[in-house]
Scaffold this active site. Structure first.
Site, PDB file in Angstrom:
ATOM      1  N   HIS A  60       1.774   3.145   1.872  1.00  0.00           N
ATOM      2  CA  HIS A  60       2.610   2.014   2.399  1.00  0.00           C
ATOM      3  C   HIS A  60       1.447   0.681   2.097  1.00  0.00           C
ATOM      4  O   HIS A  60       0.384   0.598   2.603  1.00  0.00           O
ATOM      5  CB  HIS A  60       2.727   2.215   3.645  1.00  0.00           C
ATOM      6  CG  HIS A  60       3.730   3.258   4.054  1.00  0.00           C
ATOM      7  ND1 HIS A  60       3.601   4.243   4.843  1.00  0.00           N
ATOM      8  CD2 HIS A  60       4.864   3.675   3.530  1.00  0.00           C
ATOM      9  CE1 HIS A  60       4.371   5.116   4.842  1.00  0.00           C
ATOM     10  NE2 HIS A  60       5.365   4.603   4.056  1.00  0.00           N
ATOM     11  N   GLU A  63      -0.963  -1.101   4.834  1.00  0.00           N
ATOM     12  CA  GLU A  63      -1.655  -0.422   5.665  1.00  0.00           C
ATOM     13  C   GLU A  63      -3.039  -0.794   5.157  1.00  0.00           C
ATOM     14  O   GLU A  63      -3.665   0.302   4.263  1.00  0.00           O
ATOM     15  CB  GLU A  63      -1.046   1.041   5.745  1.00  0.00           C
ATOM     16  CG  GLU A  63       0.134   1.161   6.647  1.00  0.00           C
ATOM     17  CD  GLU A  63       0.885   2.328   6.631  1.00  0.00           C
ATOM     18  OE1 GLU A  63       1.970   2.423   7.102  1.00  0.00           O
ATOM     19  OE2 GLU A  63       0.348   3.425   6.016  1.00  0.00           O
ATOM     20  N   GLU A 217      -2.770   9.001  10.397  1.00  0.00           N
ATOM     21  CA  GLU A 217      -2.470   7.657  11.102  1.00  0.00           C
ATOM     22  C   GLU A 217      -3.739   7.232  12.008  1.00  0.00           C
ATOM     23  O   GLU A 217      -4.074   7.812  12.726  1.00  0.00           O
ATOM     24  CB  GLU A 217      -1.065   7.814  12.056  1.00  0.00           C
ATOM     25  CG  GLU A 217       0.042   8.236  11.220  1.00  0.00           C
ATOM     26  CD  GLU A 217       0.605   7.097  10.291  1.00  0.00           C
ATOM     27  OE1 GLU A 217       0.053   6.075  10.342  1.00  0.00           O
ATOM     28  OE2 GLU A 217       1.527   7.433   9.593  1.00  0.00           O
TER      29      GLU A 217
HETATM   30 ZN   LIG Z   1       2.245   4.716   6.279  1.00  0.00          ZN
END
Ligand SMILES: [Zn+2]
Length: 337
Positions: A60, A63, A217
């Site tokens: 992504h 990020e 994450e």
């Molecule tokens: Zn992500």
């Protein structure tokens, strides 16, 4: 060694060549280093351990913290400040999206793996194919190695546990205790145990290549240069120990909060609503009987005290997943090896 990337700055090079770069290969006294395409760098030490490690970031584009973390590690390896004792494949996933500070340009790339890239004819589709090929070639050349893949992300939404892992769906395979201990050493607080196959990058490496693989994450999204990398110091330490000395650091896996999926919420009507505040944090929990969703067709009441919600989203078409209801489980209840 003559630097083939200016200042050994792979991230700067990648963002300057967002769509493509011609392959470059260089062999020196300690390793063969190959830039396979833009943002895809393979480092193969002459003398290494039996570990093949993939680290990806920026699947992504917005990020940025994981990209900065990974870039510093690469820079230290290329400059000779950090030894590289594993076969290493580094991937910056989506440079065009990173350049515009967006999650993606056309399609969410982390839904396009395990061949799902064939369903879209756009940048992310093409890039997902390139990434799959690189990983496939990388793992195939040393089939006996221990295969590892950490796919690093940050979230838009806050989380009760700011650092958490998504464990791939295991089917009937056991959970790897050593990997859970490594997550604990990286100060990952929670692990969401996936309930079904997905088209994410980490599931691809887990399922297709038999790697131990995770979506990690690591906190919240911020623009380049505005990340406090001290917040991911433990992850940095774990990766550097793994790369530098082939050591899998171990924390106390019993400290991890483990969550299993008990219900998948689905948007079923235009008037479908989740009854949560705008600043809802992932893993926030509820009381039994609380109404969590309602629409003209359905409503959902929380089944037990402590049931929690992750990945809530209603800005999507009818029929798509609007969130996962999860419940804490215990390490002793998992099949471990
Ligand atoms: Zn992500």
């Amino acid at each position: 060694m003559q630097a083939f990337i200016q200042n050994n700055d792979l991230l700067a090079f990648t963002l300057a060549h967002p769509q493509h770069a011609e392959p470059i290969r260089q062999t020196n006294h300690w390793a063969t280093i190959t830039l396979e395409d833009t943002g895809i760098l393979r480092i193969e030490p002459q003398q290494g351990s039996q570990i093949s490690l993939v680290i990806s970031a920026g699947v992504h584009g917005n990020e940025t913290a994981p990209m900065e973390l990974l870039n510093k590690i690469v820079q230290d390896i290329l400059a000779g400040r950090l030894a590289c004792s594993v076969r290493l494949l580094v991937i910056f996933g989506n440079p065009p999206a990173a350049n515009i500070g967006q999650r993606f340009t056309h399609t969410n790339m982390n839904r396009l793996f395990s061949g799902a890239w064939q369903t879209v004819d756009n940048w992310e589709g093409h890039r997902a194919k390139t990434i799959e090929t690189s990983i496939s070639d990388f793992f195939a050349e040393q089939p006996k190695h221990q295969k590892l893949h950490y796919d690093l992300h940050t979230a838009i939404r806050g989380s009760k546990y700011p650092k958490f892992a998504v464990h791939p769906f295991t089917g009937d395979k056991a959970y790897d205790e050593q990997q859970l201990a490594l997550l604990a050493a990286a100060e990952i607080e929670a692990v969401l145990l996936s309930h079904q196959p997905t088209t994410t990058l980490s599931y691809y490496s887990y399922h297709v290549h038999g790697a131990q693989a995770f979506t990690l994450e690591l906190g919240q999204v911020a623009p380049f240069g505005e990340n406090d990398l001290n917040k991911v110091a433990a992850m940095d330490k774990v990766l550097r120990a793994l790369i530098g000395s082939a050591k899998l650091l171990a924390g106390d896996a019993k400290r991890l909060k483990l969550f299993q999926v008990i219900d998948v919420l689905t948007k079923d009507a235009e008037d479908y609503q989740l009854v949560i505040p705008a600043d809802f944090k992932n893993f926030s929990d509820f009381k039994q009987g609380q109404t969590l969703t309602h629409s003209s067709l359905s409503n959902y009441q929380v089944k037990a005290d402590g049931d929690a919600l992750v990945f809530p989203n209603t800005k999507l078409p009818i029929g798509q997943r609007s969130g996962l209801v999860v419940r804490q489980t215990d390490l002793s209840r998992l099949q471990l090896e």
